[in-house]
Every structure is written in structure tokens, then in C-alpha cells.
Scaffold this active site. Structure first.
Site, mmCIF file in Angstrom:
data_model
loop_
_atom_site.group_PDB
_atom_site.id
_atom_site.type_symbol
_atom_site.label_atom_id
_atom_site.label_comp_id
_atom_site.label_asym_id
_atom_site.label_seq_id
_atom_site.Cartn_x
_atom_site.Cartn_y
_atom_site.Cartn_z
ATOM 1 N N LYS A 1 0.101 9.055 43.818
ATOM 2 C CA LYS A 1 0.075 10.495 43.542
ATOM 3 C C LYS A 1 -1.368 10.969 43.339
ATOM 4 C CE LYS A 1 0.817 9.673 38.580
ATOM 5 N NZ LYS A 1 1.844 9.641 37.511
ATOM 6 N N ARG B 1 10.359 14.872 29.359
ATOM 7 C CA ARG B 1 9.521 15.589 30.316
ATOM 8 C C ARG B 1 10.395 16.034 31.494
ATOM 9 N NH1 ARG B 1 4.282 12.680 32.918
ATOM 10 N NH2 ARG B 1 5.850 11.643 34.212
ATOM 11 N N TYR C 1 -29.468 24.896 30.638
ATOM 12 C CA TYR C 1 -28.910 26.115 30.047
ATOM 13 C C TYR C 1 -28.938 26.065 28.527
ATOM 14 C CZ TYR C 1 -27.074 27.341 34.661
ATOM 15 O OH TYR C 1 -26.942 27.664 35.979
ATOM 16 N N MET D 1 -22.700 22.803 37.034
ATOM 17 C CA MET D 1 -21.633 22.732 38.036
ATOM 18 C C MET D 1 -21.959 21.748 39.166
ATOM 19 S SD MET D 1 -19.903 25.738 40.323
ATOM 20 C CE MET D 1 -19.391 26.688 38.916
HETATM 21 C C1 PLP Z 1 2.253 8.312 37.132
HETATM 22 C C2 PLP Z 1 3.594 7.751 37.000
HETATM 23 C C3 PLP Z 1 3.798 6.371 37.064
HETATM 24 C C4 PLP Z 1 2.664 5.380 37.114
HETATM 25 O O1 PLP Z 1 2.202 5.182 35.809
HETATM 26 P P1 PLP Z 1 0.878 4.347 35.512
HETATM 27 O O2 PLP Z 1 0.754 4.390 34.048
HETATM 28 O O3 PLP Z 1 -0.211 5.094 36.220
HETATM 29 O O4 PLP Z 1 1.089 3.005 36.074
HETATM 30 C C5 PLP Z 1 5.088 5.890 37.046
HETATM 31 N N1 PLP Z 1 6.137 6.736 36.965
HETATM 32 C C6 PLP Z 1 5.984 8.070 36.866
HETATM 33 C C7 PLP Z 1 7.177 8.942 36.757
HETATM 34 C C8 PLP Z 1 4.704 8.628 36.867
HETATM 35 O O5 PLP Z 1 4.559 9.946 36.753
#
Ligand code: PLP
Length: 394
Positions: A54, A147, A272, A320
Site C-alpha cells: 500500500k 477502525r 527563516y 520546502m
Molecule cells: C498496513 C496494514 C498491514 C501491514 O502492517 P505492518 O505493520 O506494516 O506489517 C496489515 N493489515 C492491514 C489491514 C494494514 O492496514
């Protein structure tokens, strides 16, 4: 020099001090390290491994990272969004892919591309069954992260509706899953509660007639601390692949070059609001990376980078597009290599260093690396087509 003869060829500009890739800054991704991490984690889990790619593989580049992980022994890929899964499919990757953020508007498209979807409610399930052919589904139980996932009180309804739709040939329930809130804390009360609730959830699903191919729960931290109780049939590993975790190797190095050097007397304000002053007669090197490139502004006042073989402190606010580095009384040549982030072998700061300077985690440091930092892939599959991994390798 003034050009007097307009027909005379204009002298080419001297080459700008750039990385070998011709860019001001690059992120070099070591596929040897990625592959080694996959093998280590898979051995620790003792089961199949889903490589979580991801957010563009935590900023490392989703498609090349996915290929390397599959070659190194991963058999599944995991992403959040359908769009991320389709990017993998467009690249010709045929391994099973789960996209876990439920996007009903894209369910049809996902199913057509053989992308597995996660479903957390009877409503999601009905929407998928209405819009798609025979979608491959993973039913998600919320065991306490709160979640996403199906609340415990709706689970029996979800699994029995799924069983009915599956018998009618409308959906295929491939997986049952959940996600831990304290993956790295096997002894936490929250973990015990989640494991207990997950076991009950699996029993309820089986009693409803579901026979899913895989049950999955663990992330990297769980694999590293509690694999016996959490591994089930498949572990979903993200962070560890990128070297976040114990005994794993960071794969990404951000490098650039000094683009300007100036002498500044002691006591001068820098940057800055002059939040910093020179404390000595010194040389300041300009490094062409800033918070738009992922150098956290919150690290102002704490960070240092590797410049030509040694650490030098950033001075003044992170801007930046650039930062100023106090290299000391001896100037460094323009074009001197700067390592901003890496595995730490040469003394450069690590993602963990940056995370502590900025009050965040390594994940945010990696995913914050901006698009101007060109990714270059080495040590594994640079630009080569890795053999496709088919579903038979599951
Ligand atoms: C990101 C994620 C993972 C991977 O978790 P890590 O701690 O990065 O290994 C697994 N399952 C879900 C649902 C996630 O969002």
C-alpha cells in the site's frame, strides 16, 4: 563571458551536480534487502506471506517491490485501495491481491480484475453481490481495533448472508480476517481479547457453512513477537519488508549532493526567522531537499545528515525545497555526496533517527518521501520482467 558573435555556438552549460540518475535527489531501493526481509519474515511466520504494498509500497515503488516480494516467496499482495490493486494488475502481476478499503463504486471493476475485496457489513455484502459477478471476498471481523470490520453483534448475520450468496454462486468467500491493535504486544489484554474474539468469529463462520481458503490476522509486529498464535494461514506484512522491525534491513537510501557552499561568520542568523545562529566561523552547504521531499519540518533543530563521509547538523528551519547544513570550518566541494536517509552502514541517519527527530514513526518518514525524489531500483530486478507468479503458487 559575453557572446559577441550571435552565430557562434553557445557553450553548453556545465553539468549540474546531480545524482547518477541525472536528478538532484534519488531514493535508491535495494531489492536484495527487500527480498532478504521477505524471506526472514516468512520463516518467522512459518506460513504464507502477503506483501503489503500500500501507499506505493511505503514510498518504495509498488510494482517493482511487488515483483521482488513475489520472487522472494510472498504469495499474496495487499493494498488499501482498489486503484492501487489495479495498478498492479496493469503491470501484469497476476498474484492474488486483496484491497481492503471497501469502495462500492469500484467493486465491479475490482472483481473483473480478480482483485479480492474486504467486506465488513451485510450492507457491503449486498452491494457487492448486486454489482459484481462472482466477487472474491474476505469477511472482516472487528475484534477490537475499532477502525473497520464487522462489529461482533452483526457478524453472525454477515456470515450467514455470505453463506447463502456463496451457495447461490453469487460471491466466493476466500478469507476471514481481522487486524490487531497491539500487534507487537502479545501479552496485552487487548491482544488476548482480540484473539479470543477472532477464534469465536471463525467458529461462527464455519458453523454458518463457510469454508474459506485463508484466515489471516498478523502484521509485521505480530509476526516478530507472537507468530505462533497469530500466523494462521497467511500473514500480512508491510513494515518489515521495508526494514522496519527487529533484525531487518532498511532498503531505501535517499541521496543528493551539495549544490552551493558559503562561508559565514560566527553569530549570523540562518534561514527563516533566524531560529538558529552560527556558533562558529563556518561553511554552510545548501542541500536541495526540503519538506516537500519528505524532510520533516518538525526535525528542525535536531537533524543531521551525512556529508562526504561525516555527519553534519542542519542549521535553521527545514524549508520546502532545501535545507542548510553546517559543515564546519573546512569547506566541502560543490557536488559532495549527501546521504539524507539510509540503512546507517556508512554513518548516515536512518528512518528511525528521522522519526525520533520529528516525533513520528518510520512509516511516516518513508511514505513522506516526495515525488521529486526519483526512485532507482538496484540489487534485484532493475527494469527486468520477473516471471509472473500465478495463483497456483498459493
Ligand atoms: C498496513 C496494514 C498491514 C501491514 O502492517 P505492518 O505493520 O506494516 O506489517 C496489515 N493489515 C492491514 C489491514 C494494514 O492496514
Amino acid at each position: 563571458m559575453i557572446q559577441t558573435d550571435p552565430s557562434a555556438p553557445v557553450a553548453p552549460a556545465p553539468p549540474a551536480p546531480t545524482s547518477p540518475a541525472g536528478e538532484l535527489a534519488e531514493a535508491v531501493v535495494d531489492h536484495g534487502a527487500l527480498a532478504a526481509n521477505v524471506r526472514t519474515l516468512r520463516a518467522a511466520a512459518g506460513t504464507r506471506l502477503m506483501a503489503v504494498v500500500k501507499a506505493d509500497a511505503f514510498g518504495h515503488g509498488a510494482v517493482p517491490v511487488a515483483r521482488t516480494c513475489l520472487t522472494a516467496g510472498a504469495s499474496w499482495l495487499g493494498v488499501t485501495r482498489v486503484g492501487e490493486a489495479l495498478e498492479l494488475r496493469r503491470a501484469g502481476i497476476t498474484a492474488p491481491v486483496l484491497a481492503w478499503l471497501f469502495e462500492p463504486a469500484r467493486a465491479e471493476e475490482a472483481a473483473a480484475a480478480h482483485v479480492d475485496l474486504s467486506v465488513s457489513s451485510p450492507g457491503d455484502l449486498a452491494a457487492v453481490a448486486r454489482t459484481t459477478g462472482r466477487a472474491r471476498l474476505h469477511l472482516k471481523l472487528d475484534t477490537g481495533l475499532h477502525r473497520s470490520g464487522c462489529p461482533g453483534e452483526d457478524w453472525a448475520r454477515l456470515v450467514s448472508a455470505a453463506a447463502v450468496l456463496e451457495s447461490a454462486g453469487r460471491v466466493q468467500v476466500v478469507g476471514l480476517w481481522s487486524h490487531l491493535s497491539h500487534g507487537g504486544q502479545p501479552d496485552a489484554v487487548a491482544t488476548h481479547r482480540q484473539l479470543l474474539m477472532f477464534r469465536v468469529g471463525i467458529d461462527v463462520a464455519r458453523a454458518a457453512g463457510l469454508r474459506p481458503e485463508i484466515v489471516h490476522l498478523a502484521n509485521t509486529a505480530a509476526v516478530q513477537t507472537n507468530s505462533r498464535h497469530t500466523a494462521y494461514d497467511l500473514v500480512r506484512v508491510g513494515a518489515g519488508i521495508y526494514g522496519i522491525g527487529d533484525g531487518l534491513r532498511p532498503a531505501l537510501t535517499v541521496r543528493t549532493r551539495v549544490v552551493q557552499v558559503r562561508h559565514v561568520a560566527a553569530g549570523r542568523g540562518v534561514g527563516y526567522d533566524h531560529v538558529d545562529r552560527t556558533t562558529r566561523d563556518t561553511h554552510l552547504a545548501l542541500v536541495p531537499l526540503g519538506y516537500a521531499d519528505g524532510v520533516p519540518r518538525a526535525a528542525t533543530g535536531r537533524a543531521s545528515v551525512w556529508v562526504g563521509g561525516r555527519r553534519a547538523r542542519l542549521i535553521g528551519r527545514v524549508c520546502m525545497d532545501q535545507v542548510v547544513v553546517d559543515v564546519g570550518p573546512e569547506p566541502v566541494p560543490i557536488g559532495t555526496e549527501v546521504l539524507v536517509l539510509g540503512a546507517g552502514d556508512r554513518g548516515e541517519p536512518t528512518a528511525r533517527d528521522w522519526a525520533s527527530w520529528a516525533g513520528t514513526n518510520e512509516h511516516e518518514i518513508y511514505t513522506g518521501i516526495g515525488a521529486r525524489v526519483v526512485r532507482r531500483h538496484v540489487g534485484g530486478t532493475p527494469g527486468i520482467q520477473v516471471p509472473r507468479v500465478g495463483t497456483e503458487e498459493r
